[in-house]
Design an enzyme around this catalytic site. Structure first.
Site, PDB file in Angstrom:
ATOM      1  N   HIS A   1       0.829  -1.210   0.000  1.00 29.09           N
ATOM      2  CA  HIS A   1       0.000   0.000   0.000  1.00 29.09           C
ATOM      3  C   HIS A   1       0.874   1.276   0.000  1.00 29.09           C
ATOM      4  O   HIS A   1       0.794   2.103  -0.896  1.00 29.09           O
ATOM      5  CB  HIS A   1      -0.875   0.056   1.263  1.00 29.09           C
TER       6      HIS A   1
HETATM    7  O1  RIB Z   1      -5.067   0.251   4.605  1.00 33.08           O
HETATM    8  C1  RIB Z   1      -3.674   0.238   4.428  1.00 33.08           C
HETATM    9  C2  RIB Z   1      -3.043   1.375   5.162  1.00 33.08           C
HETATM   10  O2  RIB Z   1      -3.337   1.262   6.564  1.00 33.08           O
HETATM   11  C3  RIB Z   1      -1.514   1.363   5.070  1.00 33.08           C
HETATM   12  O3  RIB Z   1      -1.050   2.675   5.176  1.00 33.08           O
HETATM   13  C4  RIB Z   1      -1.117   0.570   6.271  1.00 33.08           C
HETATM   14  O4  RIB Z   1       0.193   0.906   6.729  1.00 33.08           O
HETATM   15  C5  RIB Z   1      -2.131   1.033   7.286  1.00 33.08           C
HETATM   16  O5  RIB Z   1      -1.676   2.275   7.825  1.00 33.08           O
END
Ligand code: RIB
Ligand code: CA
Length: 308
Positions: free
Chosen positions: A245
Site C-alpha cells: 500500500h
Molecule cells: O489500509 C492500508 C493502510 O493502513 C496502510 O497505510 C497501512 O500501513 C495502514 O496504515
C-alpha cells in the site's frame, strides 16, 4: 531537480518498506518524517521511524517529529494483527547506541509540516501513508501555510472496491474520518492512492524467492523478517501475499504516470455507524485525483530494484 518530500506515517510494515523506497530513490529528497497513531500506538511508531533510519542510514539526516496519538474524534485504533506488537513484524534491526540518523524536531508534527511548507514554498510534496490527523491539525492551525505545500499524495480509502477494516472503509480513513474530510476539503492538490490500486500490488512467495532473497543484504533480510516470509516453507506465515500500500504512494510521486487517476468529487462518512469512514463519490464533493489503475509490473520493478 529532486522532489522535496515529507512523509507522514504510522510505521507499520508497509510504511517501513515505503521509507526504504523513498530514501533509495534519487528522484526524492526526504526532508522530514512525522509520526501519527495508526498501525501501532504513536510511541511505537516513533521508535520504528528511528529504527528504520538506523537501517537506512540516510546521507542527509531528516527532521523527525511526533504527532497525534489519537484521532480528532473517537478512540485510537491499531492493527497489531497485521503489523505485529512492535509494528515491524518482529524484524530485528541493530541500532548502535548513541548513533542517530535523524534530527529531532522538538515540537508537534503539525508544526514541522507547517515549518517545511513555509521554508520551501510550493516545493514540498507531503506523502501521507497513515491516518490524516497530523495534516488536519496543521490545516486547523494555519490553512494559509498548508497552501504553500506543492501537493499531497495520500494512501487511503477505497472508492470503487471493498474496504479492509469494514466492507466499506479502509484503515487510514476509518482511523480518523473527520481528519480525512478536513484534508479532502482543504483545496490542496491531492492524489489519492486507494485500495482500488494498492490491492493490485503485492509481494508473493515467488517474488520473494526470485527477486528479494537473492539480493542478500540488510534490506532484503528486513523484508523477509518484517513480512513474516518463511524461507524454508516458501510462504508467508499468516497470509498469502503482502500488499504494498504505502510504497505505491511513494512510487506515485517518483513516477506519477504509474497510477492512472480520475478526478472524482468525494466525501467521507464521518457519522458513526455501518458506513463510518466510507468514501463515496458525491456530486458536490471536493474534486480529488483518485488512482483507479496501476502499472503493477513497472511498480514492482521500481520497488524491488531499489532494495539494493
Ligand atoms: O489500509 C492500508 C493502510 O493502513 C496502510 O497505510 C497501512 O500501513 C495502514 O496504515
Ligand atoms: Ca501506513
Amino acid at each position: 531537480m529532486r522532489k522535496k518530500v515529507l512523509i507522514d506515517c504510522d510505521v507499520g510494515v508497509d510504511d517501513a518498506l515505503a521509507l526504504i523506497l523513498a530514501f533509495h530513490s534519487p528522484e526524492l529528497e526526504v526532508k522530514a518524517i512525522t509520526g501519527v497513531n495508526g498501525n501501532v500506538p504513536l510511541d511505537t511508531v516513533f521508535i520504528n521511524i528511528q529504527k528504520m533510519l538506523s537501517l537506512i542510514q540516510p546521507a542527509c539526516k531528516p527532521l523527525i517529529a511526533r504527532g497525534a496519538d489519537q484521532p480528532l474524534k473517537g478512540e485510537a485504533i491499531h492493527a497489531h494483527s497485521v503489523h505485529g506488537q512492535d509494528g515491524l513484524g518482529g524484524a530485528k534491526i541493530q541500532c548502535k547506541d548513541g548513533e542517530t540518523w535523524w534530527l529531532s524536531y522538538p515540537r508537534h508534527a503539525s508544526e514541522l509540516i507547517l515549518k517545511m511548507a513555509h521554508q520551501y514554498p510550493n516545493e514540498i510534496t507531503l506523502i501521507a501513508v497513515g491516518p490524516l490527523t497530523n495534516l488536519a491539525l496543521a490545516l486547523k492551525q494555519d490553512p494559509a501555510g498548508m497552501k504553500k505545500l506543492k501537493e499531497l499524495a495520500i494512501m487511503g480509502g477505497s472508492v470503487r472496491t471493498r474496504g479492509n477494516v469494514t466492507p466499506y472503509a479502509e484503515f487510514n480513513i476509518f482511523s480518523d474520518p473527520l481528519a480525512a474530510q478536513i484534508v479532502f476539503e482543504s483545496g490542496l492538490p491531492i492524489t489519492l492512492v486507494p485500495l482500488d490500486v494498492t490491492h493490485q500490488v503485492f509481494l508473493t512467495p515467488d517474488w520473494m524467492e526470485e527477486r528479494v532473497k537473492p539480493i542478500g543484504n540488510a534490506f532484503s533480510q528486513f523484508v523477509i523478517e518484517a513480512t513474516g516470509y518463511d524461507t524454508e516453507a516458501h510462504w508467508f506465515k499468516n497470509r498469502d501475499a503482502i500488499f504494498l500500500h504505502d510504497p505505491l504512494a511513494v512510487a506515485a510521486v517518483i513516477e506519477p504516470k504509474l497510477v492512472k487517476t480520475e478526478k472524482l468529487p468525494l466525501q467521507v462518512e464521518t457519522k458513526e455507524g455501518k458506513y463510518y469512514g466510507k468514501i463515496t463519490e458525491f456530486k458536490d464533493g471536493p474534486k480529488i485525483e483518485v488512482g483507479l489503475g496501476v502499472d503493477a509490473e513497472r511498480f514492482l520493478e521500481i520497488f524491488l530494484s531499489r532494495l539494493v
